[in-house]
Design a protein around this motif. Structure first.
Motif, PDB file in Angstrom:
ATOM      1  N   TYR A 180      52.769  31.959  46.092  1.00  0.00           N
ATOM      2  CA  TYR A 180      52.503  33.121  45.249  1.00  0.00           C
ATOM      3  C   TYR A 180      51.059  33.054  44.792  1.00  0.00           C
ATOM      4  O   TYR A 180      50.626  32.016  44.283  1.00  0.00           O
ATOM      5  CB  TYR A 180      53.444  33.126  44.038  1.00  0.00           C
ATOM      6  CG  TYR A 180      53.255  34.331  43.155  1.00  0.00           C
ATOM      7  CD1 TYR A 180      53.885  35.527  43.451  1.00  0.00           C
ATOM      8  CD2 TYR A 180      52.433  34.276  42.036  1.00  0.00           C
ATOM      9  CE1 TYR A 180      53.705  36.640  42.656  1.00  0.00           C
ATOM     10  CE2 TYR A 180      52.239  35.381  41.235  1.00  0.00           C
ATOM     11  CZ  TYR A 180      52.883  36.562  41.546  1.00  0.00           C
ATOM     12  OH  TYR A 180      52.696  37.671  40.769  1.00  0.00           O
ATOM     13  N   ARG A 181      50.328  34.130  45.019  1.00  0.00           N
ATOM     14  CA  ARG A 181      48.932  34.130  44.567  1.00  0.00           C
ATOM     15  C   ARG A 181      48.654  35.378  43.749  1.00  0.00           C
ATOM     16  O   ARG A 181      48.955  36.488  44.126  1.00  0.00           O
ATOM     17  CB  ARG A 181      47.976  34.095  45.743  1.00  0.00           C
ATOM     18  CG  ARG A 181      46.548  34.462  45.327  1.00  0.00           C
ATOM     19  CD  ARG A 181      45.616  34.593  46.458  1.00  0.00           C
ATOM     20  NE  ARG A 181      45.089  33.290  46.807  1.00  0.00           N
ATOM     21  CZ  ARG A 181      44.788  32.924  48.031  1.00  0.00           C
ATOM     22  NH1 ARG A 181      44.989  33.717  49.033  1.00  0.00           N
ATOM     23  NH2 ARG A 181      44.298  31.731  48.258  1.00  0.00           N
ATOM     24  N   CYS A 182      48.045  35.117  42.604  1.00  0.00           N
ATOM     25  CA  CYS A 182      47.760  36.183  41.669  1.00  0.00           C
ATOM     26  C   CYS A 182      46.250  36.232  41.527  1.00  0.00           C
ATOM     27  O   CYS A 182      45.633  35.248  41.118  1.00  0.00           O
ATOM     28  CB  CYS A 182      48.424  35.745  40.365  1.00  0.00           C
ATOM     29  SG  CYS A 182      48.373  36.887  39.075  1.00  0.00           S
ATOM     30  N   SER A 183      45.626  37.341  41.952  1.00  0.00           N
ATOM     31  CA  SER A 183      44.174  37.428  41.827  1.00  0.00           C
ATOM     32  C   SER A 183      43.801  38.750  41.190  1.00  0.00           C
ATOM     33  O   SER A 183      44.667  39.523  40.799  1.00  0.00           O
ATOM     34  CB  SER A 183      43.514  37.279  43.199  1.00  0.00           C
ATOM     35  OG  SER A 183      43.745  38.447  43.948  1.00  0.00           O
ATOM     36  N   GLU A 184      42.516  39.020  41.096  1.00  0.00           N
ATOM     37  CA  GLU A 184      42.082  40.224  40.397  1.00  0.00           C
ATOM     38  C   GLU A 184      42.342  41.489  41.206  1.00  0.00           C
ATOM     39  O   GLU A 184      42.426  42.578  40.661  1.00  0.00           O
ATOM     40  CB  GLU A 184      40.601  40.113  40.030  1.00  0.00           C
ATOM     41  CG  GLU A 184      40.397  39.188  38.839  1.00  0.00           C
ATOM     42  CD  GLU A 184      38.945  38.841  38.589  1.00  0.00           C
ATOM     43  OE1 GLU A 184      38.060  39.529  39.135  1.00  0.00           O
ATOM     44  OE2 GLU A 184      38.709  37.871  37.844  1.00  0.00           O
ATOM     45  N   LEU A 201      52.922  37.457  47.643  1.00  0.00           N
ATOM     46  CA  LEU A 201      54.023  36.502  47.681  1.00  0.00           C
ATOM     47  C   LEU A 201      54.436  36.323  49.128  1.00  0.00           C
ATOM     48  O   LEU A 201      54.618  37.294  49.856  1.00  0.00           O
ATOM     49  CB  LEU A 201      55.206  37.025  46.852  1.00  0.00           C
ATOM     50  CG  LEU A 201      56.512  36.231  46.925  1.00  0.00           C
ATOM     51  CD1 LEU A 201      56.327  34.821  46.394  1.00  0.00           C
ATOM     52  CD2 LEU A 201      57.613  36.930  46.133  1.00  0.00           C
TER      53      LEU A 201
END
Lengths: 515, 484
Positions: free
Chosen positions: A458-462, A467
């Motif tokens: 899971y990657r959360c970026s700007e 996912l």
């Protein structure tokens, strides 16, 4: 995420999506990680279509012939030269030389700043292909590349890659060729190598490995461009596909959405139009597979299929009539040629039929197969349904009904098929699409790490939240807007899997046929 | 299978380490002149030249595509080479062999060797090479300085002397993410005790005006420093991985142990010199201290490094190298600092125990973490057990450590805040968070948790963290403002 899976099971069993289909009873009820491979949404009813193929016995005759020719070639250097000349002529007839706009100053900043360079050279250091600029202008650069490869080889070692900030160089030695990729992207070495493999097989598909080996055994210094002249556009196009087409990343192909009843009619019509030497019949709609019928016990590797797609998609000449071209399917057999009959069903149609035969004298037979197929198909209403389906070859993510979900890729592992909605407005431009593909490639690379693979990422970026999840049955990649929460992402997985299960008849080929 | 037929595992190891300058032997036949240092030294001359030649070729080739950013590493099947150009035309190269598995063959055939090419992380070993240079520079100044002072011969001598010993202390198999950060562990402290330490430093600097900079550590953790961050970072590395461990053995030994250095006459305090004279009363005692080079306005300055320790408290005093240090000065320092530092050490210890009691007994946490702050270099790890000179033990599986490294690589590619949560095949959850110049990595051993639960757990951890962080950052920021 296991917990989520469990919940999905419950939802499934309470019967909201009660299975009715004949196949359904044998299929697992839920897309949980525990599910057995071959029962995930999109899994084919029978054995898989695209798995690694064994060598095809029928081709041994040709391979022997090849070997015979080799023996003859051994006789004298002169014979060889003549042989090559004949080959060159044949190839020059095959490929109409599309002039490529390649004149570029190879010492300029513009040339250097291309996102991805690809070079192919012979083991003697002779240039064979460059994506940008001309081979002539780059001959010294390629000479250095070869020198580096041989220097490391002399130490009984193998060169893999060079890394600088924001730039990497990857080497792939596939005797008698050497392939070099130079990339400014964030792609991992493994992804770049995979792309170079594709390029290597692209070249093999034009010549066969047997022929390639022959040529260089007899004339180490041979300029292979003489044989490949006019075919560079295939490699150029394949490289563009590699940047854009999720199928090449996922080792899978995608289908034209079509009601299963219509698809079954198309398949059976194709099945009925068989011939002794026919191995594969493939019906394409643009880049999408409509159906594929194969000889019993023969399977087509996804890489070979993509090479066929690339051949068809790169050339407009097949539109002019019935094409007949030798093609080596390297994952099937690197030694021999198949012969492909390629034609569009109607002049302006997207529907392209590819009939792959083992017999080089089979053109009229194949032409007849096509005629029979068309006859059968025209009699049924399925043809109209198929033509209607062409009008909406994809679907929008909004149809899935998950807020903040922008895009996804879903691959059913056992069938080798994937489905994905069209790119939403945010990713409309080429740059944005390539950026998103880059993100997917990144996820793919992390999940499939050779020594430390992952279950989920899971990657959360700007710019977006991503996912990815791999089970024994499927691979799933989701792209959300940056506003999406983790809770939303988790629930989206279940919703999406349910949706795909509901739509699988339309999105996948559930009952592939053999002759 | 017979017991002698087992597979053998080899960890990454140092194959070679060399330093060259292509401008020192530009003509053909003079290649050997380029080589300033080569380990192992018994390698045949032509092989040295060949290996340096390859590096030059790689660097040159990479410039075709990337004229401004030099090559950093070369991956091959058997090894990885790391390149670093710390000063114009001076290249340091470290060659590390990939870990490998040796599988025995039947019938007396030589064993099959399988190289594990995906195990070494470029960021980690790239940082190790840089650290090698920083350590050399700390004790010798730049390469250029040696050449200016005594020609190439002098540089060769200095390199030989330094790296011969330093390379033996490299433990490549236990390098990990912490080497990438090269951070400083700060000692958490209440404001009162912190002020006490500050006033102690001020008093000493006032009475002994020769002292230019001071640093104060407790329990191998930094409390106060007057040096620039980058200088402190490498000095801290030296103190905690080399100097302190070398002296910890006698300390741990009993009072009557022969290992314990003779305590000089009076037992009023526990202070002693870790650098310089071991016994002040010894008439033969030499008053020579190691010299270090730190950055200054006009390049660098050379300083004496005095490290003085009482119990767990250590103070470093740095004095301009042009001053000659005498017995009188050392006695004065010992008399002044010894009793005060002893007192301070027991004060800190007491405070620390009280604070710990307040915060309650430590529960066995469900997670382990590494924290690093790029702004003040503060680092904290609950993954690593105590560092020693030889090994750096971690309490988690090496594969998980490498996943942390992978996530860190990911973070370093883009300069924006990011969060990554992955689930490994072993069902461990690994979380990486980068925000506002800080990086946090958490390993959770809750195999049945889902993404949402993992997120909650990390949020809770972050909340406890903010309090701890304020103390640390306050510490360093104060010290910087005092210095200016």
């Amino acid at each position: 995420m296991d917990g989520e899976g469990q919940r999905a099971t419950v939802a499934w069993e309470t019967g909201t999506l009660a299975p009715v289909d004949r196949l359904r009873t044998e299929r697992a009820d839920s897309p949980t990680p525990g599910l057995v491979e071959g029962t995930e949404p999109g899994a084919g009813g029978k054995s898989a279509m695209f798995v690694h193929a064994q060598s095809f016995e029928d081709l041994t005759a040709e391979a022997e012939e090849e070997a015979l020719r080799g023996a003859e070639l051994d006789k004298s250097e002169e014979d060889c030269t003549e042989e090559l000349k004949a080959l060159e002529e044949q190839h020059n007839n095959d490929f109409s030389s599309d002039g490529r706009a390649k004149e570029e100053d190879v010492s300029s900043e513009a040339w250097r700043s291309h996102r991805k360079h690809v070079f192919v050279l012979s083991e003697a250091g002779k240039p064979i292909y460059t994506r940008y600029g001309t081979e002539e202008a780059l001959s010294s650069t390629m000479g250095v590349m070869m020198a580096l490869v041989s220097f490391v080889e002399a130490e009984k070692n193998i060169i893999r890659s060079i890394h600088a900030d924001g730039c990497k160089v990857v080497f792939l030695t596939k005797s008698p060729l050497v392939l070099v990729g130079v990339s400014r992207t964030c792609q991992s070495d493994r992804e770049l190598l995979r792309e170079l493999q594709y390029i290597y097989y692209q070249i093999v598909s034009l010549l066969t490995l047997t022929q390639l080996n022959h040529i260089f055994q007899h004339k180490q210094n041979y300029d292979l461009r003489r044989l490949l002249a006019g075919s560079e556009y295939l490699t150029d196009n394949l490289l563009r596909r590699l940047d854009r087409d999720p199928g090449l990343l996922l080792s899978a192909v995608t289908c034209l959405p079509l009601a299963s009843s219509a698809r079954d009619v198309v398949s059976s019509s194709l099945q009925a139009a068989k011939a002794k030497s026919l191995v594969f019949s493939i019906l394409l709609a643009g880049d999408r597979l409509v159906t594929l019928v194969r000889k019993k016990d023969q399977v087509l590797h996804h890489m070979d299929l993509h090479l066929v797609f690339n051949l068809v998609g790169s050339s407009s000449s097949f539109r002019e009539g019935e094409g007949w071209t030798p093609i080596c399917l390297p994952k099937f057999n690197t030694a021999g040629f198949f012969h492909a009959h390629i034609s569009y069903l109607e002049p302006a149609s997207e529907l392209c039929l590819i009939l792959v035969s083992t017999d080089r004298e089979d053109f009229f037979n194949m032409s007849d197969c096509k005629r029979r197929f068309l006859e059968r198909l025209s009699k049924r209403s399925a043809y109209q349904t198929l033509k209607d389906a062409l009008k909406c070859p994809s679907y929008s993510v909004a149809q899935v009904g998950i807020p903040e979900l922008r895009h996804f890729l879903y691959k059913s592992k056992s069938s080798g098929l994937y489905t994905s909605p069209e790119f939403p407005v945010v990713y409309e431009s080429d740059e944005e699409q390539e950026r998103l593909m880059g993100l997917y490639q990144d996820l793919h690379s992390c999940l499939h790490h050779p020594t430390r693979p992952l279950r989920s990422f899971y990657r959360c970026s700007e710019t977006e939240n991503l996912l990815a999840w791999v089970t024994s049955g499927f691979e799933l990649y989701l792209c959300f807007s940056p506003l999406a929460t983790k809770a939303l992402a988790v629930s989206a997985v279940n919703k999406l899997l349910k949706w795909i299960r509901k739509e699988e008849d339309r999105l996948f080929i559930l009952s592939p046929l053999t002759y | 299978m017979a017991s002698g037929m087992q597979e053998k595992q080899y960890t990454p190891s140092l194959l070679s380490f060399f330093i060259y300058n292509p401008t020192f032997g530009p003509r053909e036949g003079e290649e050997e002149k380029k080589i300033l240092f080569y380990h192992p030294s018994d390698v045949e001359k032509n092989e040295k030249i060949r290996n340096v030649g390859l590096c030059e070729a790689i660097v040159q080739f990479t410039r075709t595509f990337c004229p401004t950013k030099p090559a950093k590493s070369l991956h091959t099947q058997k090894n990885r080479q790391f390149f670093f150009e710390p000063e114009d035309n001076f290249w340091i190269v470290m060659v590390v062999r990939n870990p490998m598995i040796e599988k025995p063959n039947k019938d007396g055939k030589p064993p099959t060797v399988e190289y594990q090419e995906e195990e070494i992380l470029d960021t980690v070993y790239g940082a190790v090479v840089k650290q090698c240079y920083s350590m050399y520079k700390l004790f010798n100044g730049t390469f250029g300085r040696a050449v200016e002072a005594g020609g190439v011969e002098m540089l060769i001598q200095k390199l030989e002397k330094f790296f011969y010993r330093y390379l033996q202390t490299l433990h490549l198999q236990s390098c990990d993410l912490l080497d990438v950060f090269g951070g400083i562990s700060f000692f958490p402290l209440d404001k009162m005790t912190y002020l006490k330490i500050q006033s102690f430093v001020n008093r000493v600097e006032e009475s002994l005006s020769l002292i230019k900079y001071t640093a104060f550590l407790y329990n191998d953790q930094l409390i106060w420093s007057g040096l620039e961050q980058d200088d402190m970072r490498i000095l801290y590395k030296y103190l905690t991985t080399s100097l302190f461990p070398r002296h910890s053995e006698p300390e741990l030994a009993g009072r009557d142990s022969p290992l314990r250095p003779e305590v000089a006459g009076n037992l009023l305090h526990y202070g002693r010199f870790l650098t310089g004279p071991t016994n002040l009363k010894d008439p033969e005692a030499k008053f020579r201290f190691p010299k270090i080079f730190v950055s200054a306005e006009d390049g660098y300055e050379e300083l004496h490094l005095i490290v003085y320790k009482a119990m767990s408290a250590a103070a470093c005093f740095m004095i301009n190298a042009s001053v000659e240090l005498t017995r009188e000065f050392c006695e004065q320092l010992d008399g002044l600092v010894g009793p005060q530092l002893t007192l301070l050490a027991s004060d800190i210890c007491e405070q620390f125990t009280i604070n710990r009691r307040i915060s309650g007994p430590e529960k066995e946490p469900q997670f382990k973490f590494i924290y690093f702050n790029h702004m003040n270099l503060a680092e904290k790890s609950t993954i690593h057990m105590r560092k020693t000179a030889s090994v750096c033990l971690t309490s988690v599986h090496p594969d998980l450590m490498k996943i942390l490294g992978d996530i860190n690589c990911d973070f370093s590619r883009v300069d924006e805040d990011e969060e990554i949560i992955v689930k490994a095949m072993t069902d461990y959850w690994v979380v990486g968070k980068k925000s506002d110049q800080r990086e946090l990595y958490v390993i959770l051993n809750q195999k049945n948790a889902n993404l949402i639960e993992v997120n909650e757990e990390v949020k809770r951890l972050c909340a406890t963290f903010t309090t701890l962080r304020t103390v640390n950052t306050a510490g360093y920021h104060d010290s910087i403002s005092v210095m200016q």
